[in-house]
Write a protein that holds these residues in place. Sequence first.
Motif, short mmCIF file in Angstrom:
data_model
loop_
_atom_site.label_atom_id
_atom_site.label_comp_id
_atom_site.label_asym_id
_atom_site.label_seq_id
_atom_site.Cartn_x
_atom_site.Cartn_y
_atom_site.Cartn_z
N ALA A 88 28.19 -67.34 40.75
CA ALA A 88 27.68 -66.41 41.74
C ALA A 88 28.85 -65.44 42.30
O ALA A 88 29.83 -66.05 42.50
N CYS A 89 28.55 -64.32 42.54
CA CYS A 89 29.45 -63.28 43.21
C CYS A 89 28.71 -62.67 44.21
O CYS A 89 27.68 -62.31 43.94
N SER A 90 29.52 -62.50 45.23
CA SER A 90 28.87 -61.67 46.43
C SER A 90 29.96 -60.88 47.11
O SER A 90 30.96 -61.30 47.55
N THR A 91 29.40 -59.75 47.23
CA THR A 91 30.24 -58.93 48.21
C THR A 91 29.43 -58.99 49.58
O THR A 91 28.41 -59.29 49.86
N THR A 92 30.37 -58.66 50.57
CA THR A 92 29.61 -58.50 52.08
C THR A 92 28.56 -57.61 51.92
O THR A 92 28.49 -56.67 51.78
N LYS A 93 27.27 -58.20 52.43
CA LYS A 93 26.13 -57.63 52.90
C LYS A 93 25.72 -58.18 54.14
O LYS A 93 25.78 -59.41 54.22
N VAL A 94 24.99 -57.31 54.90
CA VAL A 94 24.34 -57.79 56.15
C VAL A 94 23.11 -58.74 55.92
O VAL A 94 22.48 -58.32 55.46
N ALA A 95 23.29 -59.96 56.62
CA ALA A 95 21.79 -60.63 56.78
C ALA A 95 21.58 -60.89 57.98
O ALA A 95 22.33 -60.98 59.02
N THR A 96 20.17 -60.92 58.23
CA THR A 96 19.57 -61.19 59.70
C THR A 96 19.66 -62.58 59.96
O THR A 96 20.03 -63.37 59.13
N ASP A 97 19.82 -62.75 61.07
CA ASP A 97 19.74 -64.27 61.82
C ASP A 97 18.89 -64.98 61.21
O ASP A 97 19.12 -66.12 61.08
N GLN A 98 17.77 -64.46 60.93
CA GLN A 98 16.47 -65.34 60.61
C GLN A 98 16.90 -65.60 59.13
O GLN A 98 16.48 -66.87 58.68
N GLU A 99 17.58 -64.83 58.29
CA GLU A 99 17.58 -65.07 57.05
C GLU A 99 18.73 -66.13 56.74
O GLU A 99 18.89 -67.26 55.93
#
Length: 188
Positions: free
Chosen positions: A4-15
């Motif tokens: 898996a590879c991820s770049t920074t993305k905004v996730a909500t507190d709920q997520e």
Amino acid sequence: MLTACSTTKVATDQELFQNKSQRAEQLSQLNNWTIKGKIAFIEGDSKQSANLYWRQTQHTTNLKLTTFLGVNVLSLSSEDNIHILKANGKTYQDDNLEDLLNQVAGVRLPVNALVYWIKGLKAQHEDQITYSKTTNLPETLNAWVNNTYWQLHYKNYQLVNNLRLANQLTIKHQQLVIKMAIHTWELN
């Protein structure tokens, strides 16, 4: 094999919200990962920063610090407790990684503990973690390693393959402050 590879993305507190013990169990099984980003070392009026590449497997560590122009500042490779460090045009080798880093770079980093701390996990049972009320994720981690006190502050998290991993953290030890901004997590 899972990649898996991820770049920074905004996730909500709920997520981001997750049960503490479930998260700890998932991440304790994560032994193969790579992070890419930036790191800064601040001590008094001295400030140094570099691009960071850290590849960790169960038995090996590869760490590279480069300038923004790509010039190698430090290169570390470890396998089966043999550590080779290249810095300032010279190569050094030792079977104790913390001693090697201290002798060459003048910093005694608890690298074995950092492998856990970077994931927001305790390295020792005595480590103390405080958790966010909104996400249930680690906010701070306080630890004693080799009779020295370390404090970590986890600022932001991202979702990578359903795992909650820090993308901004600060590590403090006496007058030393280390700031890490992780742009990419790769899980193998």
